[in-house]
Design a protein around this motif. Structure first.
Motif, mmCIF file in Angstrom:
data_model
loop_
_atom_site.group_PDB
_atom_site.id
_atom_site.type_symbol
_atom_site.label_atom_id
_atom_site.label_comp_id
_atom_site.label_asym_id
_atom_site.label_seq_id
_atom_site.Cartn_x
_atom_site.Cartn_y
_atom_site.Cartn_z
ATOM 1 N N PRO A 30 49.603 104.876 17.227
ATOM 2 C CA PRO A 30 51.055 104.840 17.411
ATOM 3 C C PRO A 30 51.757 105.958 16.649
ATOM 4 O O PRO A 30 51.239 106.469 15.645
ATOM 5 C CB PRO A 30 51.436 103.474 16.825
ATOM 6 C CG PRO A 30 50.397 103.244 15.762
ATOM 7 C CD PRO A 30 49.122 103.822 16.320
ATOM 8 N N LYS A 59 49.858 104.836 21.752
ATOM 9 C CA LYS A 59 50.032 103.563 21.042
ATOM 10 C C LYS A 59 49.029 102.519 21.523
ATOM 11 O O LYS A 59 48.405 101.826 20.707
ATOM 12 C CB LYS A 59 51.468 103.068 21.219
ATOM 13 C CG LYS A 59 51.759 101.741 20.544
ATOM 14 C CD LYS A 59 53.256 101.491 20.427
ATOM 15 C CE LYS A 59 53.979 101.626 21.745
ATOM 16 N NZ LYS A 59 55.447 101.453 21.592
ATOM 17 N N THR A 60 48.857 102.417 22.826
ATOM 18 C CA THR A 60 47.931 101.420 23.368
ATOM 19 C C THR A 60 46.468 101.799 23.112
ATOM 20 O O THR A 60 45.582 100.959 23.207
ATOM 21 C CB THR A 60 48.143 101.243 24.887
ATOM 22 O OG1 THR A 60 48.000 102.516 25.531
ATOM 23 C CG2 THR A 60 49.525 100.690 25.165
ATOM 24 N N LYS A 93 54.006 106.535 23.864
ATOM 25 C CA LYS A 93 53.670 105.755 25.050
ATOM 26 C C LYS A 93 52.214 105.962 25.464
ATOM 27 O O LYS A 93 51.546 105.032 25.921
ATOM 28 C CB LYS A 93 54.611 106.113 26.204
ATOM 29 C CG LYS A 93 56.022 105.575 26.018
ATOM 30 C CD LYS A 93 56.907 105.921 27.203
ATOM 31 C CE LYS A 93 58.297 105.295 27.049
ATOM 32 N NZ LYS A 93 59.188 105.650 28.188
#
Length: 201
Positions: free
Chosen positions: A89, A84-85, A81
């Motif tokens: 990832p 990943k952004t 969480k």
């Protein structure tokens, strides 16, 4: 006889520690890794090349049944969480042979992922072809890869508390990824992976 038994016990213990510190023969930090294609719990095949926008990957060999893996599931979800952004990832891979550990079969992986709400792919290393290339020996065992040259940047544990998240004082994976995101090399490139041995027949 007692001396012999004591020496034998000492040898066995020293060997077990040695094997837990170093991964099996496989990739080393600085090596270029090969891409792979494995089945995800959604029955689709996944490879690293699918992630066109990624800057790198947090590849974690984990499983359903190992208590160490279970103890780290929430941390693995949190890593995905968080990163990943940002381009890193989590890619989770179950390396266990289900014939040796029935609870780690592909159907059971789907159930576990749904129960925990995994936010990342959970891939099945069918035939156990991928984990030996990495040299993984434990679950969980982490490999951080930068995508530009598919270079291995870190091998080891998630942090310095294998079972209790409340006792974490060093976040190895977070520190490594944070450094890479700043264009730097991780301060620590290898730590000891503590967990269950990978199950084979």
């Amino acid at each position: 006889m007692k001396v012999f038994k004591s020496l034998l016990l000492l040898f066995v213990l020293s060997m077990s520690v040695a094997f837990s510190i170093k991964p099996r023969d496989g990739y080393k930090v600085g090596d270029v890794i090969e891409d792979f294609k494995l089945k995800n719990i959604d029955d689709k095949m996944v490879s690293l090349s699918d992630y066109t926008d990624a800057k790198g990957f947090i590849i974690i060999f984990t499983c359903n049944m190992c208590p160490y893996s279970v103890a780290n599931e929430d941390r693995i979800i949190a890593l995905d969480k968080k990163y990943k952004t940002l381009g890193y990832p989590v890619i989770a891979i179950n390396p266990n042979d289900p014939k040796a550990m029935p609870g780690d079969g592909f159907p059971q992986m789907k159930v576990r992922a749904a129960e925990k709400g995994f936010t990342f792919p959970y891939l099945f290393d069918e035939g156990q072809k991928v984990y030996p290339k990495f040299g993984a020996s434990r679950t969980p065992h982490v490999y951080i890869v930068s995508k530009s040259k598919m270079t291995l940047e870190y091998i080891g544990a998630i942090d310095n508390s294998s079972r209790n998240p409340n006792k974490v004082t060093e976040k190895y994976v977070e520190d490594a990824v944070d450094a890479l995101l700043m264009g730097k090399k991780p301060m620590k490139t290898e730590t000891r992976a503590i967990g269950c041995s990978i199950k084979t027949l």
